[in-house]
Scaffold this active site. Sequence first.
Site, PDB file in Angstrom:
ATOM      1  N   TYR A 142      47.372  41.491  31.879  1.00  0.00           N
ATOM      2  CA  TYR A 142      46.661  42.226  32.925  1.00  0.00           C
ATOM      3  C   TYR A 142      45.467  41.416  33.416  1.00  0.00           C
ATOM      4  O   TYR A 142      45.287  41.212  34.621  1.00  0.00           O
ATOM      5  CB  TYR A 142      46.200  43.584  32.385  1.00  0.00           C
ATOM      6  CG  TYR A 142      45.294  44.343  33.336  1.00  0.00           C
ATOM      7  CD1 TYR A 142      45.824  45.074  34.389  1.00  0.00           C
ATOM      8  CD2 TYR A 142      43.905  44.322  33.177  1.00  0.00           C
ATOM      9  CE1 TYR A 142      45.004  45.772  35.267  1.00  0.00           C
ATOM     10  CE2 TYR A 142      43.076  45.011  34.048  1.00  0.00           C
ATOM     11  CZ  TYR A 142      43.623  45.730  35.086  1.00  0.00           C
ATOM     12  OH  TYR A 142      42.805  46.408  35.949  1.00  0.00           O
ATOM     13  N   GLY A 201      47.523  52.358  45.806  1.00  0.00           N
ATOM     14  CA  GLY A 201      47.354  52.997  44.494  1.00  0.00           C
ATOM     15  C   GLY A 201      46.447  54.203  44.593  1.00  0.00           C
ATOM     16  O   GLY A 201      45.714  54.536  43.656  1.00  0.00           O
ATOM     17  N   GLY A 202      46.507  54.873  45.745  1.00  0.00           N
ATOM     18  CA  GLY A 202      45.561  55.939  46.059  1.00  0.00           C
ATOM     19  C   GLY A 202      45.630  57.166  45.184  1.00  0.00           C
ATOM     20  O   GLY A 202      44.762  58.033  45.282  1.00  0.00           O
ATOM     21  N   ARG A 203      46.652  57.263  44.321  1.00  0.00           N
ATOM     22  CA  ARG A 203      46.728  58.393  43.401  1.00  0.00           C
ATOM     23  C   ARG A 203      46.251  58.014  42.005  1.00  0.00           C
ATOM     24  O   ARG A 203      46.386  58.800  41.054  1.00  0.00           O
ATOM     25  CB  ARG A 203      48.163  58.935  43.343  1.00  0.00           C
ATOM     26  CG  ARG A 203      48.660  59.500  44.652  1.00  0.00           C
ATOM     27  CD  ARG A 203      47.800  60.654  45.125  1.00  0.00           C
ATOM     28  NE  ARG A 203      48.005  61.868  44.330  1.00  0.00           N
ATOM     29  CZ  ARG A 203      47.129  62.865  44.231  1.00  0.00           C
ATOM     30  NH1 ARG A 203      45.959  62.788  44.853  1.00  0.00           N
ATOM     31  NH2 ARG A 203      47.406  63.940  43.510  1.00  0.00           N
ATOM     32  N   GLY A 204      45.688  56.814  41.873  1.00  0.00           N
ATOM     33  CA  GLY A 204      45.123  56.395  40.598  1.00  0.00           C
ATOM     34  C   GLY A 204      43.790  57.060  40.326  1.00  0.00           C
ATOM     35  O   GLY A 204      43.229  57.748  41.179  1.00  0.00           O
ATOM     36  N   PHE A 205      43.247  56.833  39.142  1.00  0.00           N
ATOM     37  CA  PHE A 205      42.022  57.497  38.696  1.00  0.00           C
ATOM     38  C   PHE A 205      40.840  57.244  39.626  1.00  0.00           C
ATOM     39  O   PHE A 205      40.324  58.163  40.279  1.00  0.00           O
ATOM     40  CB  PHE A 205      41.725  57.034  37.264  1.00  0.00           C
ATOM     41  CG  PHE A 205      40.373  57.418  36.742  1.00  0.00           C
ATOM     42  CD1 PHE A 205      39.811  58.657  37.030  1.00  0.00           C
ATOM     43  CD2 PHE A 205      39.662  56.537  35.935  1.00  0.00           C
ATOM     44  CE1 PHE A 205      38.560  59.011  36.530  1.00  0.00           C
ATOM     45  CE2 PHE A 205      38.422  56.876  35.438  1.00  0.00           C
ATOM     46  CZ  PHE A 205      37.863  58.116  35.738  1.00  0.00           C
ATOM     47  N   ALA A 206      40.394  55.999  39.724  1.00  0.00           N
ATOM     48  CA  ALA A 206      39.230  55.684  40.568  1.00  0.00           C
ATOM     49  C   ALA A 206      39.556  55.874  42.044  1.00  0.00           C
ATOM     50  O   ALA A 206      38.699  56.299  42.835  1.00  0.00           O
ATOM     51  CB  ALA A 206      38.765  54.260  40.305  1.00  0.00           C
ATOM     52  N   LYS A 244      45.102  39.681  37.114  1.00  0.00           N
ATOM     53  CA  LYS A 244      44.025  40.182  37.978  1.00  0.00           C
ATOM     54  C   LYS A 244      43.147  39.023  38.449  1.00  0.00           C
ATOM     55  O   LYS A 244      42.661  39.023  39.590  1.00  0.00           O
ATOM     56  CB  LYS A 244      43.165  41.217  37.242  1.00  0.00           C
ATOM     57  CG  LYS A 244      43.832  42.557  37.023  1.00  0.00           C
ATOM     58  CD  LYS A 244      44.209  43.274  38.306  1.00  0.00           C
ATOM     59  CE  LYS A 244      43.061  43.972  38.969  1.00  0.00           C
ATOM     60  NZ  LYS A 244      43.476  44.783  40.128  1.00  0.00           N
TER      61      LYS A 244
END
Length: 564
Positions: free
Chosen positions: A161, A16-21, A165
Site C-alpha cells: 500500500y 472513492g466517494g463512499r469511503g470513510f474520509a 501510494k
Amino acid sequence: MSPAATETERWCVVTGGRGFAARHLVEMLVRYEMFCVRIADLAPAIMLDPQEGNGVLDEGLRSGRVQYISADLRDKSQVVKAFQGAEVVFHMAAPDSSINNHQLQYSVNVQGTQNVIDACVDVGVKRLIYTSSPSVVFDGVHGILNGTESMAYPIKHNDSYSATKAEGEELIMKANGRNGLLTCCIRPSSIFGPGDRLLVPSLVAAARAGKSKFIIGDGNNLYDFTYVENVAHAHVCAERALASGGDVSTKAAGQAYFITNMEPIKFWEFMSQLLDGLGYERPSIKIPAFIMMPIAHLVELTYKVLGPYGMTVPQLTPSRVRLLSCSRTFDSTKAKDRLGYAPVVPLQEGIRRTIDSFSHLTAGSQSKREGPSKASRILGGGKVADTLLWKDLKQTLIAIFILISIYYNFVATGSTVVTALSKALLVASVFLFLHGILPEKIFGYTVEKIPASQFHLSKDSSHDLSLSVISSWNTTVKALRSLCQGNDWSFFFKVVFVLLALSLAGAISLHSIFVIGLPIAFLAFLVYEKKEQEIDSIVVSFKSFACKHKSDVYEKLFGSKKHD
C-alpha cells in the site's frame, strides 16, 4: 448517464466517494454549497446508510446537486465518463491499506491514478487533489518524529500500500502543469472519527476478545491522529489555494502536504482514551515488538493459505506491528503556510465526538454468549478449562509457574522418566512433611493445613473409576472383534490412523512436550474460544472439500474388488 453541467453549476468529482474520509468531504462540499458533487465509486448504485437518510447527502441526491456514477479507476473510459464537465477532482479512492496484495494495490494506486491524470487532461479538469498517506516516507523500521515534506521516499516501504501510494503521488506531482492542470497531494496522518469502519471497530473487537489489555512495544511511541473533519477541511483548503491564482497557487501546486491535528499524543494513550470512553479496559500489559513479530508473520502466512477458504483479513500483520510500536509525528507547517490549513476540531473534541458516534459499540451493548463456549465444553468445563482458557488469571499463572518449575528442575536436566518421577515425588514428600510440622500460626498468619481427606478416594469415585476401566476394556474388545471380521474398511482406516498418530506421539520427547505442546495448549484453546465461528467455518469448508473427493478415492481403491 450523468447530466451535463449547466453554465451556473460548478461540478467536482470525488473518487472513492463512499469511503470513510471521502464521505465527510462530500458532506462538507454539499452542506456549504461549494460545488455540485459527483461521487465515483465501484458499487453499481449508491446505498445510503440509515444515518444518512434525510440528511445532506440524501437531500442532494434528490435535488440533483449530488450524482452517483459507478466507475472502476482501472478502466480509463469509465473515468473519462465520470469526469465530464468537472472543474475539480478529489482523488481519494484506494484499496484497504491492510490488504498487502501488490497486484491489487498497484492496479488502483498507480495504474488507476495514471488513468485519473489522463482523464483530467483529456476533459479539461482544472485542479486535481490527491489523497496520499504519510506512509509514503515510512520504511517500517525507523520511527518518524516531526517529519517534514523534505523527507525522501525510503528504499523499501513497509508494505505494498505504502509503496504504490508513493508511486501514485509521484505521478500526481509530475502531472502538475499538464494542459493547465494544477495538482497537489494531501498526506493525512492516522484518520479517526464518526463513520470509521476500521480503527474503532477493530479496537472494540480486540477489547471484546480480551486482547486490548496488551501494549505492543514500550508504550511511549508518539503519533499524530487527525480528526476526519479536519482531513475534509484540508482538501477544501488545498482546492482553494490552487484556485486562488498568482503566487498562492504557484506555491501550492505540485507539492505534498502532511495534514495532522497538530497535537501529537502517545499512541497507546489515544487508544486508551477511546477504550475508556466506550467502557472497556485500558491496555496495561507491555509486550516487546520483537516477540509479536514472529506471531504476525505466522498469522500473515496462515491468511495466505486459508484466505481463499473464507478467512477474514487479519489485523495482526508485520506491517501493523511496526506501525503500533514506532513513533510517527509530522510537521504541518507547510500546509499551514501554503494552503492556509488549520484544524477546525481539536483532538479531545474529536475523540469525544468519535466515542459518542460509536455508542452502539460500548461495553454494555455487546450480546452475551449463552452457556459455556465450545472450547470450554471440550475441556470439560472444570478447573482445566478455567486454567487453559485464562478464566481464572491467578490459577492460570500458578499452573504456568508450576509447569516451568517442573521443566527446569526435572525435564531440562535430561533426566529419564523414572528419575524425573522420583525427583518429583521426593520434592512432594519433603513439601508435605515440612508443611505438616509447621505451626498453625506464623507471625499471626494462619497456615492452612491440607486435610487427610484430600488424599482419600471415596467409594463413589472408586466405583466410577472401575466403570471407566471396564468400559474402556469392553470398547477395545468390541473394536478387535470388528477388525477380525474384515468388512469395515472405514473403521480399519480410523484404527490405523489413530495408531500411527500414537506412534508419532510416542516419538516426541518430554522436552518437546513442555517446550512446544504446553505453550500451544495455553494458546490454542484460547484462540479457538475467541475465533470459534471463523475456525468452525474453515473446518466446515475443509470437510466439504474432503467429502467431495472421498467417494472418488474410495471407488478407485476398492471399486474393482467389489466388482470381482
